[in-house]
Write a protein that holds these residues in place. Structure first.
Motif, PDB file in Angstrom:
ATOM      1  N   ALA A   2       0.833  -1.205   0.000  1.00  0.00           N
ATOM      2  CA  ALA A   2       0.000   0.000   0.000  1.00  0.00           C
ATOM      3  C   ALA A   2       0.869   1.257   0.000  1.00  0.00           C
ATOM      4  O   ALA A   2       0.505   2.271  -0.608  1.00  0.00           O
ATOM      5  CB  ALA A   2      -0.938  -0.004   1.200  1.00  0.00           C
ATOM      6  N   VAL A   3       2.012   1.183   0.668  1.00  0.00           N
ATOM      7  CA  VAL A   3       2.916   2.330   0.709  1.00  0.00           C
ATOM      8  C   VAL A   3       3.486   2.607  -0.677  1.00  0.00           C
ATOM      9  O   VAL A   3       3.612   3.765  -1.094  1.00  0.00           O
ATOM     10  CB  VAL A   3       4.053   2.077   1.742  1.00  0.00           C
ATOM     11  CG1 VAL A   3       5.075   3.190   1.692  1.00  0.00           C
ATOM     12  CG2 VAL A   3       3.480   1.919   3.132  1.00  0.00           C
ATOM     13  N   VAL A   4       3.806   1.579  -1.426  1.00  0.00           N
ATOM     14  CA  VAL A   4       4.357   1.729  -2.773  1.00  0.00           C
ATOM     15  C   VAL A   4       3.311   2.354  -3.699  1.00  0.00           C
ATOM     16  O   VAL A   4       3.608   3.286  -4.459  1.00  0.00           O
ATOM     17  CB  VAL A   4       4.838   0.365  -3.319  1.00  0.00           C
ATOM     18  CG1 VAL A   4       5.251   0.489  -4.775  1.00  0.00           C
ATOM     19  CG2 VAL A   4       5.978  -0.169  -2.477  1.00  0.00           C
ATOM     20  N   ALA A   6       0.685   4.173  -2.821  1.00  0.00           N
ATOM     21  CA  ALA A   6       0.458   5.549  -2.384  1.00  0.00           C
ATOM     22  C   ALA A   6       1.600   6.462  -2.823  1.00  0.00           C
ATOM     23  O   ALA A   6       1.379   7.606  -3.240  1.00  0.00           O
ATOM     24  CB  ALA A   6       0.297   5.593  -0.872  1.00  0.00           C
ATOM     25  N   THR A   7       2.810   5.975  -2.769  1.00  0.00           N
ATOM     26  CA  THR A   7       3.962   6.762  -3.209  1.00  0.00           C
ATOM     27  C   THR A   7       3.911   7.033  -4.710  1.00  0.00           C
ATOM     28  O   THR A   7       4.184   8.147  -5.157  1.00  0.00           O
ATOM     29  CB  THR A   7       5.274   6.037  -2.845  1.00  0.00           C
ATOM     30  OG1 THR A   7       5.284   5.775  -1.444  1.00  0.00           O
ATOM     31  CG2 THR A   7       6.477   6.877  -3.223  1.00  0.00           C
ATOM     32  N   LEU A   8       3.560   6.028  -5.477  1.00  0.00           N
ATOM     33  CA  LEU A   8       3.450   6.212  -6.935  1.00  0.00           C
ATOM     34  C   LEU A   8       2.343   7.208  -7.282  1.00  0.00           C
ATOM     35  O   LEU A   8       2.530   8.074  -8.148  1.00  0.00           O
ATOM     36  CB  LEU A   8       3.198   4.875  -7.620  1.00  0.00           C
ATOM     37  CG  LEU A   8       4.390   3.921  -7.681  1.00  0.00           C
ATOM     38  CD1 LEU A   8       3.971   2.578  -8.262  1.00  0.00           C
ATOM     39  CD2 LEU A   8       5.499   4.537  -8.508  1.00  0.00           C
ATOM     40  N   ILE A   9       1.198   7.091  -6.644  1.00  0.00           N
ATOM     41  CA  ILE A   9       0.098   8.030  -6.907  1.00  0.00           C
ATOM     42  C   ILE A   9       0.508   9.445  -6.511  1.00  0.00           C
ATOM     43  O   ILE A   9       0.264  10.404  -7.245  1.00  0.00           O
ATOM     44  CB  ILE A   9      -1.174   7.577  -6.170  1.00  0.00           C
ATOM     45  CG1 ILE A   9      -1.714   6.298  -6.809  1.00  0.00           C
ATOM     46  CG2 ILE A   9      -2.238   8.676  -6.197  1.00  0.00           C
ATOM     47  CD1 ILE A   9      -2.868   5.669  -6.063  1.00  0.00           C
TER      48      ILE A   9
END
Length: 87
Positions: A2-4, A6-9
């Motif tokens: 989920a962190v990945v 969220a970081t991409l978005i």
């Protein structure tokens, strides 16, 4: 995971925030009015003609100026900034 995502978005949003203003100030940005981009040159000329008729009907331009501007529109010339500006 989920962190990945969220970081991409977040990175994509940040990129869009910087891209749009940078694109607007570049010399290659088209200076066509929005109407001309959406529906073409004829539609832009028709809109300018309708605007000019409205100006004439409300007494914002005199007969000589009206004839001069209509002549320019008939030749396919459209003065930038004409729509949305009172004479």
């Amino acid at each position: 995971m989920a962190v990945v995502v969220a970081t991409l978005i977040g990175a994509m949003i940040l990129l869009a925030v910087f891209y749009d203003p940078a694109r607007l100030v570049t010399p290659r940005e088209s200076r066509c009015p929005p109407l001309a981009r959406l529906r073409g040159r004829r539609a832009a000329l028709a809109a300018a003609e309708q605007w000019l008729v409205g100006l004439r009907m409300h007494g914002r331009v005199d007969a000589a100026e009206y004839q001069r501007r209509m002549g320019a529109l008939a030749r396919g010339e459209r003065i930038p900034g004409e729509i949305g500006r009172w004479a």
